[in-house]
Every structure is written in structure tokens, then in C-alpha cells.
Design a protein around this motif. Structure first.
Motif, PDB file in Angstrom:
ATOM      1  N   LYS A 158       0.812  -1.196   0.078  1.00  0.00           N
ATOM      2  CA  LYS A 158      -0.120   0.011  -0.012  1.00  0.00           C
ATOM      3  C   LYS A 158       0.956   1.276  -0.143  1.00  0.00           C
ATOM      4  N   VAL A 159       1.998   1.215   0.678  1.00  0.00           N
ATOM      5  CA  VAL A 159       2.910   2.364   0.909  1.00  0.00           C
ATOM      6  C   VAL A 159       3.423   2.604  -0.773  1.00  0.00           C
ATOM      7  N   ALA A 160       3.943   1.358  -1.429  1.00  0.00           N
ATOM      8  CA  ALA A 160       4.364   1.465  -2.603  1.00  0.00           C
ATOM      9  C   ALA A 160       3.383   2.058  -3.587  1.00  0.00           C
ATOM     10  N   LEU A 161       2.155   1.587  -3.249  1.00  0.00           N
ATOM     11  CA  LEU A 161       0.889   2.109  -4.193  1.00  0.00           C
ATOM     12  C   LEU A 161       0.608   3.499  -4.108  1.00  0.00           C
ATOM     13  N   GLN A 162       0.766   3.977  -2.790  1.00  0.00           N
ATOM     14  CA  GLN A 162       0.510   5.454  -2.732  1.00  0.00           C
ATOM     15  C   GLN A 162       1.865   6.391  -3.558  1.00  0.00           C
ATOM     16  N   PHE A 163       2.885   5.723  -3.418  1.00  0.00           N
ATOM     17  CA  PHE A 163       3.982   6.477  -4.236  1.00  0.00           C
ATOM     18  C   PHE A 163       3.652   6.424  -5.829  1.00  0.00           C
ATOM     19  N   VAL A 164       3.030   5.309  -6.231  1.00  0.00           N
ATOM     20  CA  VAL A 164       2.787   5.209  -7.737  1.00  0.00           C
ATOM     21  C   VAL A 164       1.611   6.014  -7.964  1.00  0.00           C
ATOM     22  N   THR A 165       0.502   6.181  -7.220  1.00  0.00           N
ATOM     23  CA  THR A 165      -0.467   7.159  -7.193  1.00  0.00           C
ATOM     24  C   THR A 165      -0.038   8.544  -7.155  1.00  0.00           C
ATOM     25  N   GLU A 166       0.836   8.960  -6.425  1.00  0.00           N
ATOM     26  CA  GLU A 166       1.385  10.074  -6.673  1.00  0.00           C
ATOM     27  C   GLU A 166       1.925  10.451  -8.017  1.00  0.00           C
ATOM     28  N   ILE A 167       2.789   9.783  -8.600  1.00  0.00           N
ATOM     29  CA  ILE A 167       3.519   9.940  -9.642  1.00  0.00           C
ATOM     30  C   ILE A 167       2.526   9.988 -10.775  1.00  0.00           C
ATOM     31  N   PHE A 168       1.410   8.978 -10.788  1.00  0.00           N
ATOM     32  CA  PHE A 168       0.202   8.911 -11.859  1.00  0.00           C
ATOM     33  C   PHE A 168      -0.116  10.224 -11.855  1.00  0.00           C
ATOM     34  N   ILE A 169      -0.819  10.695 -10.813  1.00  0.00           N
ATOM     35  CA  ILE A 169      -1.705  11.767 -10.656  1.00  0.00           C
ATOM     36  C   ILE A 169      -0.979  13.118 -11.501  1.00  0.00           C
ATOM     37  N   VAL A 170       0.290  13.187 -11.083  1.00  0.00           N
ATOM     38  CA  VAL A 170       1.152  14.437 -11.395  1.00  0.00           C
ATOM     39  C   VAL A 170       1.291  14.014 -12.964  1.00  0.00           C
ATOM     40  N   THR A 171       1.771  12.974 -13.240  1.00  0.00           N
ATOM     41  CA  THR A 171       2.052  12.537 -14.613  1.00  0.00           C
ATOM     42  C   THR A 171       0.804  12.849 -15.602  1.00  0.00           C
ATOM     43  N   PHE A 172      -0.306  12.376 -15.030  1.00  0.00           N
ATOM     44  CA  PHE A 172      -1.660  12.593 -15.719  1.00  0.00           C
ATOM     45  C   PHE A 172      -2.133  13.840 -16.064  1.00  0.00           C
ATOM     46  N   ILE A 173      -1.869  14.622 -15.173  1.00  0.00           N
ATOM     47  CA  ILE A 173      -2.231  15.877 -15.259  1.00  0.00           C
ATOM     48  C   ILE A 173      -1.291  16.603 -16.334  1.00  0.00           C
ATOM     49  N   ALA A 174       0.023  16.546 -16.265  1.00  0.00           N
ATOM     50  CA  ALA A 174       0.769  17.062 -17.192  1.00  0.00           C
ATOM     51  C   ALA A 174       0.688  16.300 -18.637  1.00  0.00           C
ATOM     52  N   LEU A 175       0.293  15.219 -18.817  1.00  0.00           N
ATOM     53  CA  LEU A 175       0.168  14.588 -20.052  1.00  0.00           C
ATOM     54  C   LEU A 175      -1.028  15.259 -20.628  1.00  0.00           C
ATOM     55  N   ILE A 176      -2.061  15.721 -19.935  1.00  0.00           N
ATOM     56  CA  ILE A 176      -3.254  16.147 -20.514  1.00  0.00           C
ATOM     57  C   ILE A 176      -3.019  17.752 -20.914  1.00  0.00           C
ATOM     58  N   ILE A 177      -2.263  18.195 -20.100  1.00  0.00           N
ATOM     59  CA  ILE A 177      -1.731  19.763 -20.575  1.00  0.00           C
ATOM     60  C   ILE A 177      -0.774  19.447 -21.869  1.00  0.00           C
ATOM     61  N   GLY A 178       0.056  18.499 -21.724  1.00  0.00           N
ATOM     62  CA  GLY A 178       1.191  18.327 -23.078  1.00  0.00           C
ATOM     63  C   GLY A 178       0.489  18.271 -24.175  1.00  0.00           C
ATOM     64  N   THR A 179      -0.649  17.242 -24.015  1.00  0.00           N
ATOM     65  CA  THR A 179      -1.328  16.691 -25.375  1.00  0.00           C
ATOM     66  C   THR A 179      -2.501  17.725 -26.032  1.00  0.00           C
ATOM     67  N   SER A 180      -2.681  18.666 -25.208  1.00  0.00           N
ATOM     68  CA  SER A 180      -3.474  19.674 -25.541  1.00  0.00           C
ATOM     69  C   SER A 180      -2.679  20.813 -26.457  1.00  0.00           C
ATOM     70  N   ILE A 181      -1.547  20.990 -25.816  1.00  0.00           N
ATOM     71  CA  ILE A 181      -0.439  21.890 -26.544  1.00  0.00           C
ATOM     72  C   ILE A 181      -0.005  21.145 -27.913  1.00  0.00           C
ATOM     73  N   GLY A 182       0.424  19.775 -27.445  1.00  0.00           N
ATOM     74  CA  GLY A 182       1.053  19.177 -28.588  1.00  0.00           C
ATOM     75  C   GLY A 182       0.122  19.000 -29.841  1.00  0.00           C
ATOM     76  N   SER A 183      -1.402  18.968 -29.605  1.00  0.00           N
ATOM     77  CA  SER A 183      -2.175  18.842 -30.532  1.00  0.00           C
ATOM     78  C   SER A 183      -2.592  20.137 -31.440  1.00  0.00           C
ATOM     79  N   ALA A 184      -2.180  21.420 -30.727  1.00  0.00           N
ATOM     80  CA  ALA A 184      -2.440  22.600 -31.105  1.00  0.00           C
ATOM     81  C   ALA A 184      -1.184  22.899 -32.172  1.00  0.00           C
ATOM     82  N   VAL A 185       0.085  22.439 -31.973  1.00  0.00           N
ATOM     83  CA  VAL A 185       1.180  22.811 -32.525  1.00  0.00           C
ATOM     84  C   VAL A 185       1.546  21.733 -33.507  1.00  0.00           C
TER      85      VAL A 185
END
Length: 547
Positions: free
Chosen positions: A417-444
């Protein structure tokens, strides 16, 4: 739910660290989006171009294969005898033999619904009567002019290029209206077409030919009617309804009278042809129905037109036809099926099926394919470098939060569960950055793709222009020698108008799905070190060693 809440709190407590991770993922996602979009755009452009491609094909003697087989036999003979023997090279065999019209028609059985064919034949005739070839000097005698033209053309005829050569077919299909060298060279090249569809590249909407007076000959009639160029008509003061007289270059007594039913104008004739010989001047090209041309050839074969050479041997002076047969296909799949089926219908392996359209299609995609391959390598490099950076950051992050791991495991939370918490943190940060990056990448992605594509095309053009400059040729290639002229694979690639030079869309649902997989891959990759370390940590040692 507890793990998710705890992960969100941890993200807000360590803002700078997570912002840094988010920025790295953002850069990776934008780069990945653009790279994947370029590849998807390249694939879409290929499919769009392929769907609208008019595929034509031809059957010709495979001289390269014959040469390789003969060379192999010669090398074996040389190794056994200890010396080379050039007599092993049978140039009559290397020259090959052309298929007859009935042979070509036999292979039409391999065509599918929507496919078709057309063909043309060409002969060379001399001027007779009062007719004068365009380009003849005023003080030049007609008879001597014809004789000179005939002998000059034969003397300059490249080895192996005659009516039976496979190169004849390729040149005919590549340059409609421009005929390659033939056995009997005269003042005029007379070409007969099976149908109007065979002349679309000349008189179609994209063609440079246009009937200015009279009309086109009947495509089904065998009447000896023709159309001539406006230059030839003006040069001889000819008009629609007049009759011209032509003769067999090797037997001047054999003459034919053709009625002029139309006069055409070739807007590109002055710059695209080699005018050293009269029969090569586009103004001296005469066009008629193939049935009428076949009628002339049959008459010539039946005529008593034998000539005697210097050894006293009699040979026939009958007109030699240069036949070009073209198959048209509804799709590339139909072409590929035809290329296999013709051999089952009896076509010898000495012949090959080829398509200049497919070759030109591949050439048109060259900059786009190069850009697509470059984008793939860029994507892999960015993904690898970004992955290494994320792993390094998470290793330092884990060391800083080592005590936190010890406390959580000491109070009874399982390591998974401790490891899953760390994975969840990274996933949330990665997912938010990925959505923003995909939007910018799609536009350009579209403007970036088109800009890079234009740069790639300009690079290809510059390379081609440099080669031309080294040969002392102009950039437009008008003064290029025949082997480097229009249609040459070397210089045709330098023309930007032949390339796919823009894309309309790049990012689609498939690219978004690929980016989601990239985000999942980065999450697992970045969490890998944390997962391994957490599973190896002993909570009591962590707490006891705290200083």
C-alpha cells in the motif's frame, strides 16, 4: 480512498518537487505528441494519396535479370577455362523481344472490375511530295534533307534502343507524344492511339496539347486521318482538309496519304524536347488512330519493299512499329494481383511488371517518410532521456521520504500500500502534465509538421540543384541531357510540386491512446526504483538510524 487522499496531500506538501516532475513530463508529452502526430499524419497522407492514385502498369523485358543470368554463366565459363570469354554475352538475348498486341491483350484477362488498358504504336516516316519537315532550312534540298535526317538519326541511335527494346515501352508511357529511337528513322514520328483515354495525359485537363483548328480523329475509324502541329501547318501553309504525303524512310517508293482533320498546339514543345533531329522535334509529331496506323503497317508488310545491302543480301524494308501497351488499375491491390496473375496466364519470367506511378508515388512521399523516421528517433530519444531523469528524481525523492516510509510501515501499513501511494502520486502528476502536454501538442502538431516538411523539401531541392550545378545544368532542368531530363529519378525528386508538401490533420484518437500508454509507461518506469526500494526497507532500521 485513503491512499488517494494521502497521495493528494503528499503532492500539495511537496509542490516544488512535483512541479519539477510535472514540467519534465510536460516536455516529454509535448515532444511525444508532436512526434507521434507527425507519424500519424505521414500515414494518413500516404493513405489519402494512395486512394486518389491512378495506377498504371506495363510489361517489359527484364534486361537486368537477363544480364545477371548471362554474367553468372560467363563467370562460370571463365572460371572453368581460366580466361574470360566475352562471346558468352549474347546481346541479341539481352536486347530482348517485345510482346505483340495479341500477347498484351491475352494478359487483360488478369484485370479486375474497374481496371482497363490502352495502347499506342509509333512508326517513323519521311516527308514526300511538297511536304517539308519543320526545322528544314530554306536552302536545304528535300531529298538530301530526308536522307541526311535518316542517316544521322541511325548513326546517333543509342545501342540496344529500337522497336523491340523494353526501354521503348517505358519511355512511351513516361512521355506521351515523345517517341524513343526506332529502327527506321525518318522526318516524322507518326503515333497511333487506341482510344482518347490513351491521350489524356496530352489532351486532358492537365495536358499541354490542345486542338486549335478542326477536330480530333475518330477513335474507332481506320481512315487515314491525322492531326498535325500548328508549327508544321504554318511552316507548310497547311489547313484542315488538306492531304499530306509520307514515305517509308528505307523505301521511298512506298508512300501514304494522310488527311488532316485537326491542328493541335503544344504549349511545352519549345522547351522539353531535344531538337537536334527533325523526327525528335515535337512539331513533327503526327497523331492518328491506331487502327489507321495498323492499316499502314499491314500494307507495308505486304508491299514489295525489299532492299539490297552491300553484301547483296535482300532484306525487307517494311515499317517497324514501336508498340507501347499500358494497363490501368482501380487500386494498388488490383495492380499487385495483376502482377501475380499474368505469370499464371503464361507470361515468361524474362518479363517484369512495373508501374512508374507507384515509383513516383514513393518519390512524392520521400520527405514525409524521412520526417516520419526522424520523428520516431526523436520520440525514442526524448522518452529514454526523460525516463532516466524521472527515475533519478524519484530515487532522490524516496531518500528524502525514507523516514515517512518507515513510519507508515511501522504503524501497520503494508509495504504494497505504501508503494501504491507513491505510484498514485506519480500517476496523478504524470496524468495532469500529460493532459496539458497533449493539448499543447495537438495545437502545434500541424503547423510544426508542415514547417518541418517544407524544410525537408527545401533540403531535397537544394541537394538536387547542387547536383545539377555540378553538371553545369540550370535549376529547371530544361537543358538537361536525355538521361537527366524530365522524368529522370535523379532530378525529378528535386521538384517540390511532386512531393506531398502539407498535412491537414495530425493528432487523432489513436495518437491520444498512444500518449496514454506513454504516460502509463513513464509512471511505471519512474516508480520502479521506488517499488524496489520500499519492498527492501526495514521500518525499524529506518527509525533507529534517523539522525
Amino acid at each position: 480512498m485513503y491512499i488517494l487522499k494521502n497521495a493528494c496531500k503528499s503532492i500539495t506538501r511537496n509542490k516544488l518537487r512535483n512541479i519539477l516532475i510535472g514540467v519534465i513530463v510536460l516536455i516529454i508529452s509535448i515532444s511525444a505528441c508532436v512526434s507521434l502526430s507527425i507519424r500519424e499524419a505521414a500515414q494518413a497522407a500516404k493513405e489519402d494519396t494512395m486512394s486518389g492514385l491512378q495506377v498504371t502498369g506495363s510489361i517489359s523485358f527484364d534486361r537486368q535479370k537477363a544480364m545477371e543470368e548471362m554474367k553468372e554463366k560467363a563467370e562460370k565459363a571463365a572460371s572453368s577455362s581460366g580466361s574470360g570469354d566475352k562471346s558468352k554475352f549474347d546481346f541479341d538475348v539481352l536486347q530482348g523481344s517485345s510482346l505483340t498486341l495479341s500477347d498484351y491483350m491475352k494478359y487483360t484477362k488478369a484485370l479486375k472490375s474497374g481496371d482497363g488498358y490502352y495502347y499506342s504504336g509509333a512508326i517513323s516516316l519521311n516527308a514526300a511530295g511538297k511536304l517539308t519537315p519543320y526545322g528544314t532550312s530554306e536552302d536545304e534540298d528535300d531529298d538530301s534533307s530526308s536522307s541526311k535526317s535518316d542517316s544521322s538519326n541511325q548513326g546517333m541511335m543509342p545501342p540496344g534502343m529500337n522497336g523491340n527494346s523494353d526501354s521503348s515501352n517505358s519511355q512511351q508511357s513516361a512521355f506521351p507524344g515523345r517517341q524513343p529511337f526506332q529502327v527506321n528513322q525518318g522526318d516524322f514520328t507518326v503515333t497511333g492511339y487506341s482510344s482518347y483515354s490513351a491521350m489524356l495525359s496530352m489532351f486532358g485537363s492537365d495536358g499541354s496539347y490542345k486542338i486549335t483548328k478542326g477536330k480530333m480523329f475518330d477513335e474507332e475509324s481506320d481512315a487515314l486521318e491525322c492531326i498535325i502541329s500548328n508549327e508544321l501547318a504554318d511552316y507548310n501553309s497547311l489547313k484542315v482538309g488538306d492531304t499530306i504525303k509520307l514515305s517509308n524512310p528505307e523505301y521511298e517508293k512506298e508512300t501514304y496519304k494522310l488527311k488532316i482533320v485537326g491542328i493541335y498546339k503544344n504549349s511545352e514543345s519549345s522547351s522539353q524536347e531535344d531538337n537536334r533531329f527533325k523526327m525528335n522535334d515535337p512539331a513533327n509529331n503526327i497523331y492518328m488512330n491506331y487502327n489507321a496506323l495498323s492499316k499502314i503497317i499491314s500494307k507495308s508488310e505486304k508491299a514489295d519493299n525489299k532492299t539490297t545491302d552491300s553484301d547483296g543480301e535482300e532484306t525487307s524494308a517494311a515499317l517497324s512499329e514501336n508498340l507501347a501497351f499500358t494497363y490501368t488499375f482501380k487500386s494498388v491491390d488490383n495492380y499487385n494481383a495483376f502482377a501475380k496473375k499474368v505469370y499464371k496466364l503464361g507470361l515468361s519470367d524474362d518479363y517484369k511488371v512495373s508501374s512508374t506511378d507507384l515509383q513516383q508515388y514513393e518519390d512524392s512521399l520521400l520527405p514525409l517518410n524521412t520526417l516520419s523516421n526522424t520523428a520516431l528517433w526523436f520520440f525514442l530519444i526524448v522518452l529514454a532521456v526523460g525516463g532516466v531523469i524521472l527515475i533519478t528524481l524519484n530515487i532522490f525523492n524516496l531518500r528524502e521520504r525514507k523516514y515517512e516510509v518507515g513510519v507508515l510501515t511501522a504503524i501497520g501499513m503494508k509495504k504494497a500500500k505504501v508503494a501504491l501511494q507513491f505510484v498514485t502520486e506519480i500517476f496523478i502528476v504524470t496524468f495532469i502534465a500529460l493532459i496539458i502536454g497533449t493539448s499543447i501538442g495537438s495545437a502545434v502538431s500541424v503547423p510544426v509538421t508542415n514547417t518541418l516538411l517544407q524544410n525537408q523539401i527545401q533540403s531535397s531541392q537544394s541537394s538536387g540543384d547542387s547536383i545539377k550545378a555540378n553538371f553545369g545544368l540550370s535549376k529547371d532542368g530544361d537543358n538537361a541531357p536525355p538521361s537527366f531530363g524530365p522524368g529522370s529519378s535523379m532530378f525529378s525528386q528535386s521538384k517540390a510540386q511532386n512531393y506531398v508538401d502539407s498535412v491537414n490533420s495530425a493528432t487523432n484518437l489513436f495518437v491520444v491512446c498512444e500518449l496514454m500508454l506513454v504516460g502509463l509507461f513513464l509512471t511505471i518506469l519512474a516508480s520502479l526504483a521506488a517499488l524496489i526500494s520500499i519492498m527492501r526497507y526495514e521500518p525499524l532500521k529506518i527509525l533507529s538510524n534517523r539522525s
